[in-house]
Design a protein around this motif. Sequence first.
Motif, short mmCIF file in Angstrom:
data_model
loop_
_atom_site.label_atom_id
_atom_site.label_comp_id
_atom_site.label_asym_id
_atom_site.label_seq_id
_atom_site.Cartn_x
_atom_site.Cartn_y
_atom_site.Cartn_z
N THR A 112 5.21 -4.72 -1.11
CA THR A 112 4.60 -3.43 -0.77
C THR A 112 3.16 -3.37 -1.26
OG1 THR A 112 6.75 -2.33 -0.88
CG2 THR A 112 4.80 -0.93 -1.03
N LEU A 113 2.92 -3.87 -2.47
CA LEU A 113 1.56 -3.82 -3.03
C LEU A 113 0.58 -4.65 -2.23
CD1 LEU A 113 2.38 -4.01 -6.86
CD2 LEU A 113 1.71 -2.00 -5.52
N GLU A 114 1.07 -5.63 -1.50
CA GLU A 114 0.18 -6.46 -0.69
C GLU A 114 -0.44 -5.66 0.45
OE1 GLU A 114 2.43 -9.75 0.65
OE2 GLU A 114 2.66 -10.67 -1.34
N HIS A 115 0.28 -4.64 0.95
CA HIS A 115 -0.21 -3.87 2.09
C HIS A 115 -0.58 -2.44 1.71
CE1 HIS A 115 1.38 -7.14 4.55
NE2 HIS A 115 2.52 -7.03 3.90
N LEU A 116 -0.53 -2.10 0.42
CA LEU A 116 -0.76 -0.73 -0.01
C LEU A 116 -2.24 -0.47 -0.22
CD1 LEU A 116 0.67 1.92 -0.77
CD2 LEU A 116 0.67 1.13 -3.14
N GLU A 117 -2.76 0.53 0.48
CA GLU A 117 -4.15 0.96 0.29
C GLU A 117 -4.27 2.37 0.85
OE1 GLU A 117 -5.88 -1.12 4.37
OE2 GLU A 117 -6.61 -1.74 2.40
N GLU A 118 -5.29 3.10 0.38
CA GLU A 118 -5.47 4.47 0.81
C GLU A 118 -5.76 4.53 2.31
OE1 GLU A 118 -8.38 6.41 -1.52
OE2 GLU A 118 -7.33 6.15 -3.43
N GLY A 119 -5.04 5.41 2.98
CA GLY A 119 -5.20 5.56 4.42
C GLY A 119 -4.17 4.81 5.23
N SER A 120 -3.44 3.90 4.60
CA SER A 120 -2.43 3.14 5.34
C SER A 120 -1.20 4.01 5.60
CB SER A 120 -2.03 1.89 4.56
OG SER A 120 -1.51 2.23 3.28
N ILE A 121 -0.52 3.73 6.71
CA ILE A 121 0.69 4.46 7.10
C ILE A 121 1.89 3.56 6.85
CG2 ILE A 121 1.91 5.56 9.00
CD1 ILE A 121 -0.78 6.21 10.23
N LEU A 122 2.84 4.04 6.06
CA LEU A 122 4.00 3.26 5.67
C LEU A 122 5.29 4.01 6.03
CD1 LEU A 122 2.83 2.17 2.10
CD2 LEU A 122 2.60 0.88 4.22
N THR A 123 6.37 3.28 6.07
CA THR A 123 7.70 3.86 6.29
C THR A 123 8.48 3.80 4.99
OG1 THR A 123 7.70 3.16 8.61
CG2 THR A 123 9.83 3.73 7.63
N GLY A 124 9.06 4.93 4.60
CA GLY A 124 9.83 4.99 3.36
C GLY A 124 11.08 5.81 3.53
N VAL A 125 11.87 5.82 2.48
CA VAL A 125 13.14 6.55 2.46
C VAL A 125 13.06 7.61 1.37
CG1 VAL A 125 15.63 6.40 2.13
CG2 VAL A 125 14.41 4.54 3.27
N VAL A 126 13.42 8.84 1.72
CA VAL A 126 13.41 9.94 0.75
C VAL A 126 14.46 9.65 -0.32
CG1 VAL A 126 13.72 12.41 0.40
CG2 VAL A 126 12.67 11.57 2.50
N LYS A 127 13.99 9.55 -1.55
CA LYS A 127 14.86 9.15 -2.66
C LYS A 127 15.35 10.33 -3.48
CE LYS A 127 14.96 5.47 -6.14
NZ LYS A 127 14.12 4.43 -6.81
N ASN A 128 14.48 11.31 -3.66
CA ASN A 128 14.83 12.45 -4.51
C ASN A 128 14.00 13.65 -4.10
OD1 ASN A 128 16.07 13.88 -6.56
ND2 ASN A 128 14.55 13.32 -8.09
N LEU A 129 14.56 14.85 -4.29
CA LEU A 129 13.87 16.09 -3.97
C LEU A 129 13.72 16.95 -5.22
CD1 LEU A 129 15.58 17.20 -0.62
CD2 LEU A 129 13.42 16.00 -0.90
#
Length: 651
Positions: free
Chosen positions: A279-296
Amino acid sequence: MQAPYPPRTECEAQQRGLTLFDDTTAHNSDSTTAVATETEPMANEATSTDHNLPERHSAAQDQAPETTATAAVLSTETTPPAQPPAQADDKHASEDFASALENFTTETEEAVGEDRVIKGTVLKLTATHVVVDIGTKSEGMLPLSEVLDHEGQPKVKPGDEIEVMREKGQTEEGYVNLSHQKAARLHAWDEVEKAHQEKRPIKATVIERTKGGLTVDILGARAFLPGSQVDLRPIRNLDGMKGQTLEVTVIKVNKKRGNIVVSRKELLEGEQKEKRNKTLEHLEEGSILTGVVKNLTEYGAFVDLGGLDGLLHITDMSWGRLTHPRDLVNVGDQIQVKVLKYDKDKQRVSLGFKQLTPDPWLDAEHRYPVGAHVSGRVISVTDYGAFVELEQGIEGLVHVSEMTWSKRMKHPSKLVNVGDQVECVVLSVNPGERRISLGMRQLAENPWDALHDKYPVGMTVEGRVRNLTDFGAFIEIEDGIDGLVHVSNLSWTKRVKHPSEVLKKGDRVKAVVLAIEPDKRRLSLGVKQLQPDVWESFFATHHVGDVIHGKVLRVAAFGAFVEIAEGVEGLCHKSEAVDGNGQPLHLEPGMEHDFKIIKMSAEEKKVGLSIRAVGEEASRSEVEAYKQPVSSTSSTIGELISWKRASNENN
């Protein structure tokens, strides 16, 4: 294995009636069993041959090793002896042999059953145990809990073959103690130890919850999964994991005690670390990622981006208003998010969801022009109004004052509720502050617009006193229309300080319409106007110069208020309270005097009075004569006044 009771001498063997077989005889089931029965020697023979006993004893010792206990059997087909033996000795020898055979059989079964897996057949299931036929004279019994699945149902039924191991001892009923778990563990140990050495995952099925964790099944062997090792975060409801198949790592093996301890957390941590690196390889401000809601939480949602959690704040979830993150997402939802900020040092990620769609407020002013009729859903009701959702991200406020033309609505909830679909009119739009003002009463006819025609000024109306205040009384003349009777319009003659002196709440009274202001929603009423105006009557019958009789009502620093007619008061200034000699008079309440009207104002309803003017000697005609030219130029005003006084004194 030696027989339980090996004969010490040949003589003892004869006395006990033991028949010894060699290996050939013992293993040949087709051969006829031979029994060698010898009679006991006579007493005299034993006496005469005592010197031969050592030799015979030695011979018996030499023969004893050649015989084995496994060839010893008891035959009922014996050859009649030359001489009949004693019955007591036969009975004693038979009991000793039966005891020896019993012990031999038990020891043989124990030697066969311990430390190895044996196969048996399930005979029946009881409420607590499973009865198994293991091929011995006694059946075995194992606890039912050892063959239950995660739902508490038995995995075997009568007739099934099952592998067991023998435990020490017997039950009270005489059943042999067995264990299925030990047999299963024996097969699983090699695989478990191999997985432990190679540090590779192995599958385990959750059987039940135990104190401190879970009991899992690995290839038939039971292992312990501590609660702290079940997941990356503590799981409150471990009971809900029954029946699940998990991948775990073996962290501890104690073969001597038969203990296996596994961990799922270590495996998850390794997977999470690997995902985080990707994940850190593609993580940067402005990037759009897909994730799973883990906690509310109340302030947002934590989203798993793949080994790294990011915070999606509630203000970045929707362009509109959200009371709680669950209104938009739930735990387990897979969503797309935009990276708003990334702190590499603290590895904190701020995410946004609404940023993936255009801001609806950018063109809200064009899509919702002032005066447009719109519809929406009530999403919140407060003390000051109701919020109406026009579209996703666009909300408008219907203020309580814009809900109905009536002023008596105490709370918006009396008119609308959350979830209601309502029609509104756009009153104003402010895209900069993201506000839209809406109105509901504008859709209905304004009763104030037709009030002039319905209740013209001067018309007498009737209504109920709805409320009393310090400055007046509110009278309801119809539903939603209240008129105010000011305290000054309650009585012509009485000075009213509070409307409660004249009216009471709930009274039905008549009043006269004095004024209407539709834009301000004001209706002025008067009660005293129902009676003739005493001031008008007074001004119609009196003029300046008239002398009237009056009574002092109250005294002020600047003069005295005098009642000159019923409900009509005049003011005698202190400068006018002077006697004929020019001396000031001291007026007190209750005193009566003659007063001369020196000033009148119908508009202001004021009358000026004077005592000094009454005492003046000059009459109106004399004043008029005074205004004419004097014949004698030597005469002065002072002389004229002195002459008049002298004339009055003579009279």
